[in-house]
Structures are given as C-alpha cells and as structure tokens.
Design an enzyme around this catalytic site. Structure first.
Site, short mmCIF file in Angstrom:
data_model
loop_
_atom_site.label_atom_id
_atom_site.label_comp_id
_atom_site.label_asym_id
_atom_site.label_seq_id
_atom_site.Cartn_x
_atom_site.Cartn_y
_atom_site.Cartn_z
N GLY A 25 0.83 -1.19 0.00
CA GLY A 25 0.00 0.00 0.00
C GLY A 25 0.87 1.24 0.00
O GLY A 25 2.00 1.23 -0.48
N ARG A 26 0.34 2.33 0.56
CA ARG A 26 1.10 3.58 0.57
C ARG A 26 2.44 3.41 1.29
O ARG A 26 3.48 3.82 0.78
CB ARG A 26 0.30 4.68 1.28
CG ARG A 26 -0.96 5.16 0.56
CD ARG A 26 -1.51 6.37 1.30
NE ARG A 26 -2.78 6.82 0.77
CZ ARG A 26 -3.96 6.46 1.26
NH1 ARG A 26 -4.01 5.61 2.28
NH2 ARG A 26 -5.08 6.91 0.73
N ILE A 27 2.40 2.83 2.49
CA ILE A 27 3.63 2.70 3.27
C ILE A 27 4.57 1.69 2.63
O ILE A 27 5.78 1.93 2.52
CB ILE A 27 3.32 2.32 4.72
CG1 ILE A 27 2.52 3.44 5.40
CG2 ILE A 27 4.60 2.04 5.50
CD1 ILE A 27 2.01 3.09 6.78
N HIS B 262 6.68 1.63 19.75
CA HIS B 262 5.59 2.06 18.86
C HIS B 262 5.76 3.53 18.48
O HIS B 262 4.89 4.37 18.70
CB HIS B 262 4.23 1.84 19.52
CG HIS B 262 3.11 1.75 18.52
ND1 HIS B 262 2.04 0.91 18.66
CD2 HIS B 262 2.91 2.40 17.34
CE1 HIS B 262 1.21 1.04 17.64
NE2 HIS B 262 1.74 1.94 16.82
N ARG C 75 1.23 -4.06 12.99
CA ARG C 75 0.52 -4.43 14.20
C ARG C 75 1.11 -5.73 14.74
O ARG C 75 1.47 -6.62 13.96
CB ARG C 75 -0.99 -4.62 13.95
CG ARG C 75 -1.76 -3.33 13.69
CD ARG C 75 -1.87 -2.49 14.96
NE ARG C 75 -2.78 -1.35 14.78
CZ ARG C 75 -2.40 -0.14 14.40
NH1 ARG C 75 -1.11 0.10 14.14
NH2 ARG C 75 -3.28 0.83 14.28
N GLU D 130 0.86 -5.32 23.57
CA GLU D 130 1.21 -3.92 23.77
C GLU D 130 0.25 -3.22 24.74
O GLU D 130 -0.97 -3.39 24.63
CB GLU D 130 1.20 -3.24 22.41
CG GLU D 130 1.84 -1.89 22.34
CD GLU D 130 1.92 -1.37 20.91
OE1 GLU D 130 1.71 -0.17 20.72
OE2 GLU D 130 2.18 -2.18 20.00
#
Length: 336
Positions: A156-158, A290, A240, A269
């Site tokens: 995707g974008r990342i 994070h 995640r 987390e």
C-alpha cells in the site's frame, strides 16, 4: 444542545488550540488513557468522539452510545480498535487519517532495515558502556543491505514508500499483495510480485510487514510461515503485533533459525514479552516503543485531518476520510 467533541488523549498543542477555536471540545489534559467505563460515559454524551489506538471502542461500548453520537473521528490510520461494523449498524460515521504518516513510517522502517544487519544498537550500547576496545578487522562485523532482497507484505502507501527507499539503497524489491500493484507504482521500482506469500518468504533476505490488521491478517505470519524464512533473514514489523505469531517468532530467534527482528509493535502492547527483551540485550532484536509514526509534523497533520473530518460532518457534509464509504449519513442535531 451543543455538538460536544470529546478527545480521549492529549494531542499536540497546535491541534488542541485549533479545536478549542472551532468546537465545544473536552480535552484530556493529563494524557491518561480512559478506562472502558469512561469511554462509555464519553459516547453517551458526545456528538463526536476522537479516540486513538489505545481506546477499545468495541460493540459493547457502542451499544451504550447516546442518540447524539454521530461521528468517531479516529486520530490515526488503523481502526482495528474500533468496531466499525457495529458503528455502521448504529449509523455512526467512522473516519481516520490516511496518508499523513506514510513517509515517517517508511523512514523508521528503513532505519530498522539498516540498523539490524549493521548492529547499530549494539554499537551504541558498547560506546555507552565505555567498552570500545579499539578497531579490529574482525570485530562487530555485520552484513550489507546493498544487493539484498526485500520482501514487502502489503504494497500500500507505506509499503511503496519503503520500496522506494530500499531501491535507493540498492536492494531488490519484492512484494506480496492480494493483487499486483499498479504498473505506475511497481515498474519504477523494478518490483517483483509474488502471488504466493509462502514462496516469497522462503527467498527473501529481509521481510517487512505493512498490511492492516484485520481478522484475515491475524497471525498472517504464522509459525508455519515463519519457519519458511531463511536462517540469515531478518524481519521488520511496524504494522501491528498480532499480524505475527509472536511466540513462534521468539522461539525462532532464540533457536538461531532467524538472524534478527526489528519490532515497533507487540502482541500484548504496551507489555513486551521478557523473552523479546532478552533477545534485544543479546543483539538479536531491536525493540522500539511504537514510535514509527512519531514526528511533530506527522502528529499535527493527523490532527488537521481529524479537524477537517469533524468540521465537514458538523456542517452536514460527507467527511473526506470515511472508513466505510457507502455508509449513509444522518445530519441534524440528533440521529433519531
């Protein structure tokens, strides 16, 4: 009645100042995460709720929402902490903040890809402990990234932004998606598409995870799939924690069946498995708190998107960043 906007966490000062100017807003001055009981009270009173990833807005919370709650304007891109379908059933609009953190997150991903094989964190620790014995031809040797194969899970974008950086460092880019990326994205990168995630994993030097967390991606990198990775391979996860079977990853690192891992997210987390901490002390993992998207510019840009979504909604228009684009909107003072 006032269109009350309730914000669950402390936001950057410029964002809060602008919210005070525009809305009847309740802020969180001490940045203490709200309890589930406090979230219930918030959804009972608010016209707009602005939560973050630390707030679990599940179906039980939404079932107790007041009739006025019309918008959940998430401060963040991922919405796996929000029961989006339950919100849709109650005709509550959910928005997020896509795009603004792409470059920041990609920067941090590339930092981990560089830091792992070059043992940067170990080197910093040695200097902090004043344990530098002097240069030696065979001491603190790492491995290069130039010429290595990077497998991106989720283009995707990342993922695409990471691919651009990796190509600049001389890496060959490979990726797995549900479908091939558009030629305008893949061709300039020379990126190779793998329809089979299993086959890609077995051939990569580095694997970087950039898919969203959904029921379908829970433990996408299962124990079986992690076992496909080469012993020399390294894994980076800034997406995640639950996308990776963390227990299996830890076992693989402890047994030397994987060279290293760079993690910014965790299954439990904010708790971190003590075995991961031990691996970090041994130089087999780099653990970050994070922080992949944590830049001043990015956090302010997120706030600006939230404000636009709220302002557009309260003005009776469709917010630009709807998570469920097909959800019909109900305008006015209440959702009766």
């Amino acid at each position: 009645m006032a269109d009350t906007v309730i914000v669950t966490r402390k936001l950057p000062a410029p964002v809060e100042e602008r919210m005070r100017e525009l809305f009847d807003v309740e802020l969180n001055p001490d940045d203490r995460p709200r309890t589930q009981a406090e979230l219930v009270q918030a959804v009972r009173r608010a016209r707009v709720l602005v939560p973050t990833i630390t707030d679990r807005i599940d179906a039980s919370v939404l079932a107790q929402a007041g009739d006025r709650l019309g918008l959940i304007a998430n401060y963040g891109n991922g919405v796996d902490h929000i029961a989006v379908e339950a919100a849709a059933e109650r005709r509550i609009v959910v928005t997020n903040t896509p795009g603004v953190l792409t470059e920041d997150t990609a920067d941090m991903t590339m930092a981990l890809i560089l830091a792992l094989p070059r043992r940067i964190v170990e080197g910093v620790r040695i200097m902090e402990e004043r344990a530098f014995p002097g240069w030696s031809p065979t001491w603190m040797m790492g491995s290069r990234v130039w010429g290595k194969r990077l497998g991106i899970v989720g283009m995707g974008r990342i993922g695409a932004a990471v691919a651009r950086r990796a190509k600049a460092f001389g890496m060959s880019v490979h990726y797995h998606n549900r479908r091939p990326a558009a030629p305008s994205i893949a061709e300039p990168l020379g990126a190779t598409y793998w329809q089979s995630l299993d086959q890609m994993l077995a051939r990569m030097d580095f694997v970087s995870i950039h898919c969203p967390q959904t029921p379908a991606t829970y433990h996408l990198l299962s124990a079986r799939r992690l076992a496909l990775l080469r012993p020399e391979a390294m894994l980076v996860n800034i997406a995640r924690g639950d996308i990776v079977d963390e227990a299996a990853l830890i076992a693989q690192l402890e047994e030397g069946r994987l060279a290293g891992a760079g993690l910014d997210v965790y299954a439990g987390e904010p708790a971190v498995n003590p075995r991961l901490s031990a691996l970090a002390r041994d130089g087999r993992a780099i653990l970050l708190p994070h922080m992949a998207s944590s830049t001043v510019e990015g956090r302010i840009d997120m706030g600006e998107k939230v404000i636009i979504n709220i302002r557009t909604f309260l003005d009776g228009h469709r917010p630009p960043d709807l998570v469920l684009a097909g959800l019909p909107l109900v305008h006015g003072a209440a959702r009766a």
